[in-house]
Design a protein around this motif. Structure first.
Motif, PDB file in Angstrom:
ATOM      1  N   ARG A  66       0.831  -1.212   0.000  1.00  0.00           N
ATOM      2  CA  ARG A  66       0.000   0.000   0.000  1.00  0.00           C
ATOM      3  C   ARG A  66       0.862   1.258   0.000  1.00  0.00           C
ATOM      4  O   ARG A  66       0.458   2.297  -0.497  1.00  0.00           O
ATOM      5  N   TYR A  68       3.953   1.414  -1.352  1.00  0.00           N
ATOM      6  CA  TYR A  68       4.930   1.274  -2.444  1.00  0.00           C
ATOM      7  C   TYR A  68       6.343   1.039  -1.908  1.00  0.00           C
ATOM      8  O   TYR A  68       7.296   1.640  -2.364  1.00  0.00           O
ATOM      9  N   GLY A 115       6.659   1.948 -12.701  1.00  0.00           N
ATOM     10  CA  GLY A 115       5.396   1.405 -12.225  1.00  0.00           C
ATOM     11  C   GLY A 115       5.258  -0.096 -12.414  1.00  0.00           C
ATOM     12  O   GLY A 115       4.156  -0.631 -12.324  1.00  0.00           O
ATOM     13  N   HIS A 116       6.370  -0.796 -12.660  1.00  0.00           N
ATOM     14  CA  HIS A 116       6.345  -2.243 -12.896  1.00  0.00           C
ATOM     15  C   HIS A 116       7.366  -2.954 -12.016  1.00  0.00           C
ATOM     16  O   HIS A 116       8.279  -2.338 -11.468  1.00  0.00           O
ATOM     17  N   ASN A 138       2.516  -2.571 -11.100  1.00  0.00           N
ATOM     18  CA  ASN A 138       2.400  -2.572  -9.633  1.00  0.00           C
ATOM     19  C   ASN A 138       0.983  -2.821  -9.132  1.00  0.00           C
ATOM     20  O   ASN A 138       0.794  -3.389  -8.057  1.00  0.00           O
ATOM     21  N   GLU A 139      -0.021  -2.406  -9.878  1.00  0.00           N
ATOM     22  CA  GLU A 139      -1.402  -2.557  -9.429  1.00  0.00           C
ATOM     23  C   GLU A 139      -1.845  -4.016  -9.347  1.00  0.00           C
ATOM     24  O   GLU A 139      -2.862  -4.310  -8.725  1.00  0.00           O
ATOM     25  N   LEU A 140      -1.111  -4.928  -9.969  1.00  0.00           N
ATOM     26  CA  LEU A 140      -1.460  -6.350  -9.881  1.00  0.00           C
ATOM     27  C   LEU A 140      -0.973  -6.991  -8.582  1.00  0.00           C
ATOM     28  O   LEU A 140      -1.386  -8.089  -8.250  1.00  0.00           O
ATOM     29  N   ILE A 142      -1.049  -7.795  -4.933  1.00  0.00           N
ATOM     30  CA  ILE A 142      -2.154  -7.797  -3.976  1.00  0.00           C
ATOM     31  C   ILE A 142      -1.717  -8.189  -2.578  1.00  0.00           C
ATOM     32  O   ILE A 142      -2.526  -8.370  -1.703  1.00  0.00           O
TER      33      ILE A 142
END
Length: 143
Positions: A66, A68, A115-116, A138-140, A142
């Protein structure tokens, strides 16, 4: 008569404790940590060394994701880029800006885009990871 009073007090204490413990536990699991079961050979020998007979259970740190704060060497849970219903657990090999020498990806060397992350399983011969599908956004993550 005294037994009945004791039973009621015990029941009230249990119910009030339950209604405090459940929200606290849900909040902790949602914000701070995540319990996951590790199956398969992709993270062997670090995780699940005995194979399918006894899957490992791990506690993953959601707080770092959360905020980063994911670093090289961290183990993360990721929604699979090929099948978003599936969660995979891999090790972070590279963060944005890193140059990676790949193990069978379409390019021998890859710069991890902003961002990866570049993720790989510890058991390279049995892992569905960035060497198959490339850098992961990054959004993947969890965790």
């Amino acid at each position: 008569m005294a037994q009945t009073g004791f039973g009621r007090r015990y029941f009230k204490a249990f119910v009030s404790g339950f209604f405090v413990a459940v929200p606290v536990t849900v909040t902790v699991l949602d914000r701070l940590a995540y319990v996951a079961r590790v199956e398969g050979a992709s993270m062997q020998p670090s995780l699940n060394p005995d194979g399918e007979s006894s899957p490992d259970v791990v506690l993953l740190n959601r707080w770092s994701v959360r905020n980063y704060q994911v670093h090289r060497g961290d183990i993360v849970s990721v929604l699979s880029p090929k099948d978003p219903r599936q969660k995979i657990i891999k090790r972070v090999i590279g963060i944005e800006g890193d140059f990676i020498k790949t193990l069978g990806y379409k390019n021998r060397y890859v710069r991890v885009p902003d961002g990866h992350l570049w993720i790989e399983g510890d058991h390279h011969g049995h892992s569905f990871d960035s060497n198959t599908f490339g850098p992961v956004i990054n959004e993947l993550v969890i965790m």
